[in-house]
Design a protein around this motif. Structure first.
Motif, short mmCIF file in Angstrom:
data_model
loop_
_atom_site.label_atom_id
_atom_site.label_comp_id
_atom_site.label_asym_id
_atom_site.label_seq_id
_atom_site.Cartn_x
_atom_site.Cartn_y
_atom_site.Cartn_z
N LEU A 56 119.51 -58.89 15.13
CA LEU A 56 120.20 -58.35 14.09
C LEU A 56 120.03 -58.75 12.56
N ARG A 57 119.60 -60.31 12.06
CA ARG A 57 119.33 -60.38 11.33
C ARG A 57 118.33 -59.01 10.54
N ASP A 58 117.04 -59.16 11.50
CA ASP A 58 116.34 -58.09 10.64
C ASP A 58 116.47 -56.95 10.19
N LEU A 59 117.51 -56.32 11.23
CA LEU A 59 117.87 -54.98 11.36
C LEU A 59 119.05 -54.50 10.18
N GLU A 60 119.95 -55.70 10.58
CA GLU A 60 120.68 -55.34 9.23
C GLU A 60 119.99 -56.05 7.91
N ALA A 61 119.21 -56.46 6.91
CA ALA A 61 118.18 -56.48 6.40
C ALA A 61 117.06 -55.17 6.00
N ASP A 62 117.52 -54.84 6.75
CA ASP A 62 116.72 -53.27 6.91
C ASP A 62 117.67 -51.91 6.63
N GLY A 63 118.64 -52.43 6.30
CA GLY A 63 120.19 -51.57 6.80
C GLY A 63 120.64 -50.81 8.22
#
Length: 404
Positions: A56-63
């Protein structure tokens, strides 16, 4: 942003709890000899496939606010560590074990999606050796909440599987997916014949793997599956986008010849088949097909009207090596700058939400917090703003100014 092409799977030992107890000892033997095949499944990179919070953190950081999840890690009892290159089963017992391993992955996927409600559409895997068993698994998946639909395997030469154009054989599969509203996803990789280990073998596989996947569209059209099941939806993922206008035009040409060119070879062989179908191939595409447009390039975005703006679903391919992650914001800006924001919103999220059942209202607060804004995507991407390392992703192919 909703990624219509992400990948995930359980940590290999974690599948044990999803297997019947009678297979635990056999699993322990199998896993003891298992070797992790790819660098992106080793060390610190591997947990991106199964660590829910990190993902979730990775995807959110990617928008990205939500994702459709294809498999990535190899299920228990499969003989080779590559999902795209599995030999035919040696015997019925081997086949039965692989089926149990695949079902273990499906049950893991249910729990993984439940860990992020409304943000993950997991895809159920099936095997085509036993259609009644596949139908039963699809019904279970629908009830269990896997909203990503079904991963439709390929039927490559030498696999021993009935070709996909055999309508009668696969009719129960088409019927149940239409009944339950489960999209059929055909991802590049599984349709290619097994490849060897030399550098020549690997290059041939690399350059042909998408072509083998494209054949599924033709086979599904000629089988009559799309004609007889007008509500059944098909997704062709990580196969590029540019092939679609050319392929539908090519098939329409044959349809025209087979229906009108009396005395021609095309008419002699194809008039009966074409005569029992209501639409042309391009019309079946427009009615029932979608493209999982992983890391779409600028040149492909220009074809959006020929493909269908409502048919395109952007994907990041996280966590694969060639994924646009962690450069998805720049990839969107590169590909969609200057395009009508309403069209962009459809291609990067709205179309996937409609097909896979994501609730855009529920995702809106997350998007407001993490997603790129219209003005950021609208502006052209300056060469000096292309991040270091972005050229790993095909979205950036041919772009000048990529930093070394």
């Amino acid at each position: 942003m909703i990624s219509a092409d992400c990948h995930g799977g359980g940590e290999i030992h974690g599948y044990r709890d999803y297997l019947p107890a009678r297979l635990h000892a056999e699993f322990d033997t199998w896993v003891a000899g298992y070797e992790i095949p790819y660098p992106d499944l080793k060390g610190d990179l591997g947990p991106r496939n199964w660590d829910s919070d990190r993902r979730l953190r990775d995807l959110e950081a990617d928008g990205v606010v939500a994702e459709v999840i294809f498999p990535n890690t190899v299920p228990p009892f499969f003989p080779k560590p590559s999902l795209t290159d599995q030999p035919p089963a040696a015997n019925a017992g081997d086949l039965a074990l692989r089926w149990e391993g695949l079902k273990a992955h499906n049950r893991w996927m249910v729990d993984f999606c439940a860990a992020a409600p409304g943000r993950r559409a997991g895809i159920v895997q099936i095997m085509l050796h036993d259609i009644p068993a596949a139908v039963e698994e699809i019904r279970w998946a629908k009830e269990a909440g896997l909203t990503g639909g079904v991963l439709l395997p390929g039927t490559p030469p030498g696999s021993g599987l009935v070709p996909m154009f055999d309508y009668a054989h696969y009719e129960p599969l088409w019927r149940v997916c239409e009944e339950l509203g489960m999209p059929l996803n055909h991802h590049t990789g599984s349709a290619a014949p097994p490849a060897g280990e030399t550098d020549v073998d690997k290059v041939v596989f690399l350059t042909e793997v998408s072509w083998w996947a494209h054949r599924a569209f033709t086979h599904l059209v000629v089988s009559g599956a799309m004609d007889r099941h007008p509500d059944l939806q098909f997704v062709f993922t990580e196969q590029g986008t540019a092939w679609i206008p050319e392929e539908t035009r090519r098939l329409d040409y044959y349809w025209h010849r087979m229906s009108t060119a009396v005395g021609s070879q095309e008419y002699e062989w194809g008039s009966e088949l074409v005569g029992r179908m209501a639409l042309k191939p391009s019309e079946y595409w427009a009615r029932q097909c979608h493209v999982g447009a992983s890391f779409q390039r600028p040149a492909e975005a220009k074809l959006r009207y020929q493909v269908g703006v409502d048919r395109v679903m952007w994907g990041s391919d996280y966590p694969h090596k060639e994924a646009s992650h962690p450069f998805s914001r720049e990839a969107l800006q590169l590909t969609y700058n200057g395009i009508d924001p309403v069209e962009v919103a459809a291609m990067v999220g709205g179309n996937a939400a409609k097909l896979y059942g994501f609730d855009l209202d529920a995702l809106a607060p997350i998007a407001a917090r993490v997603g790129p804004r219209v003005e950021q995507v609208w502006a052209p991407l300056a060469p000096e703003d292309i991040p270091v390392g972005a050229d790993k992703c095909p979205a950036f192919v041919g772009v000048t100014g990529v930093k070394p």
